[in-house]
Design an enzyme around this catalytic site. Structure first.
Site, PDB file in Angstrom:
ATOM      1  N   GLY A   1       0.822  -1.208   0.034  1.00  0.00           N
ATOM      2  CA  GLY A   1      -0.178  -0.314   0.309  1.00  0.00           C
ATOM      3  C   GLY A   1       1.376   0.896  -0.377  1.00  0.00           C
ATOM      4  N   CYS A   2       0.221   2.085  -0.541  1.00  0.00           N
ATOM      5  CA  CYS A   2       0.732   3.857  -0.593  1.00  0.00           C
ATOM      6  C   CYS A   2       1.523   3.803   1.246  1.00  0.00           C
ATOM      7  CB  CYS A   2       0.459   5.008  -1.100  1.00  0.00           C
ATOM      8  SG  CYS A   2      -1.543   5.020  -0.544  1.00  0.00           S
ATOM      9  N   PHE A   3       0.981   4.030   1.836  1.00  0.00           N
ATOM     10  CA  PHE A   3       1.104   4.402   3.674  1.00  0.00           C
ATOM     11  C   PHE A   3       1.943   3.063   4.044  1.00  0.00           C
ATOM     12  CE2 PHE A   3      -3.093   7.158   3.761  1.00  0.00           C
ATOM     13  CZ  PHE A   3      -2.868   8.225   3.880  1.00  0.00           C
ATOM     14  N   ALA A   4       1.438   1.965   3.498  1.00  0.00           N
ATOM     15  CA  ALA A   4       2.490   1.239   4.190  1.00  0.00           C
ATOM     16  C   ALA A   4       3.972   1.031   3.611  1.00  0.00           C
ATOM     17  CB  ALA A   4       2.313  -0.683   3.630  1.00  0.00           C
TER      18      ALA A   4
END
Length: 350
Positions: A158-161
């Site tokens: 994921g982008c945040f991850a």
């Protein structure tokens, strides 16, 4: 399956009408080792890709096609799934049957988590392809490169991850975290997707700033899973607060722990040891900047220690490094290409 010489591999995108899919199409169209043969969209089937994504005018004459798995070209070498969460797991059983030799890179969250019960908890739906969960490798490129190299199926982070793991890795590597670590990540409006909704409506978003999904964002378990797999007996608390910022692209992450035994020299040495040799990670002094990585696959990271607070930061472009760029980087590794091919754009300033 390694591609050598001048042969180009055949690539396709399932779900190419959104921001992430359009960015992925652009990268693949300019990739020297790739022939983009199809892009699907149920909504825009039959229309030229450039009529939906005007910035691709005079770049490609491809038209969107229906996402009919059984009708896809049998010579497809790599398939990117740029679909909303919950779709990839429905498509994969047919993909395995129709394209048994193709490599697949899934940009959704469907195959990042190994535990289907945790998936149900965070994505509010039952996982329908649990037998395939174990076949996907987590695609945080710099920190899982060797497993990606031999994988047939990759779950793009994921982008945040992506931003958070790269910021947290130095803290855990130098034992700066005792029990818990606080993380705040601010994202631009493009992270909410291209469908019109209140959170992306300009009058609401342009001069607004807020937190959301506080301590319950769906990227939290994949971050925890990554570190549990990486470090023996890992048992820490990550307090993650995502925030919505008044800009379009980028994610800025600040991770902070308290530890009087860690000094700036230790943290900086750890950052250098982890990332100095990495093509796409820049260790910078002071603060990373979103503008410096915008439109690129690059990451800026930095760290500092003041008054016993140990701080690590990162900045990424959410659509490139947080999605399509990292997917292409993983593809390069999976097919034995140079890791930077098709991803050389360094960003821009201002």
């Amino acid at each position: 399956m390694l591609f050598k010489g001048k042969k180009r591999l055949n690539a396709g995108i399932i779900g190419g009408a959104g921001y992430g899919g359009a960015e992925l199409a652009k990268l693949l169209l300019f990739h020297p080792r790739v022939h983009l043969t199809f892009v699907t969209s149920r909504r825009y089937a039959g229309k030229q890709i450039s009529s939906v994504n005007r910035f691709l005018t005079k770049v490609t004459d491809l038209c969107f096609i229906e996402p009919d798995i059984e009708a896809l070209p049998l010579d497809t070498d790599v398939l990117f799934l740029a679909t909303p969460h919950g779709i990839s797991m429905k498509l994969m059983p047919d993909i395995v049957k129709v394209l048994p030799r193709a490599k697949v890179i899934d940009l959704s969250g469907d195959f990042r988590l190994k535990n289907p019960h945790i998936y149900r908890q965070y994505y509010d739906t039952e996982h329908t392809a649990t037998d395939l969960l174990g076949r996907f490798v987590y695609g945080l490129t710099e920190l899982n490169r060797e497993n990606i190299r031999s994988a047939q199926y990759v779950a793009n982070p994921g982008c945040f991850a992506t931003g958070i793991i790269l910021a947290l890795m130095p803290l855990f590597s130098c034992d700066a975290v005792r029990r818990e670590v606080s993380v705040v990540s601010v994202t631009g409006s493009s992270g909410a997707g291209e469908m019109h909704k209140e959170v992306t409506h300009h009058p609401v978003r342009a001069q607004n700033f807020k937190s959301y999904k506080i301590l319950e964002h769906q990227h939290t378990p994949e971050i925890e899973q990554f570190f549990k797999d990486r470090f023996r007996n890992w048992d820490y608390e990550i307090g993650f607060v995502p925030q919505s910022g008044p800009f379009v692209r980028g994610i800025f992450t600040t991770a902070m722990a308290y530890n009087e035994a860690i000094h700036t020299d230790t943290l900086k040495a750890t950052l250098e040891q982890l990332y100095k040799a990495e093509r796409f990670i820049r260790v910078v002094n002071g603060s990373p900047e979103i503008n410096a990585v915008q439109g690129s696959n690059y990451v800026e990271v930095s760290g500092m220690v003041k008054r016993n607070f140990v701080i690590s930061m990162s900045a990424i472009d959410n659509l490139v490094r947080g999605a399509s760029g990292q997917a292409v980087q993983n593809m390069n590794i999976m097919f034995g290409f140079e890791e930077h091919e098709g991803l050389e754009f360094p960003g821009m300033r201002p």
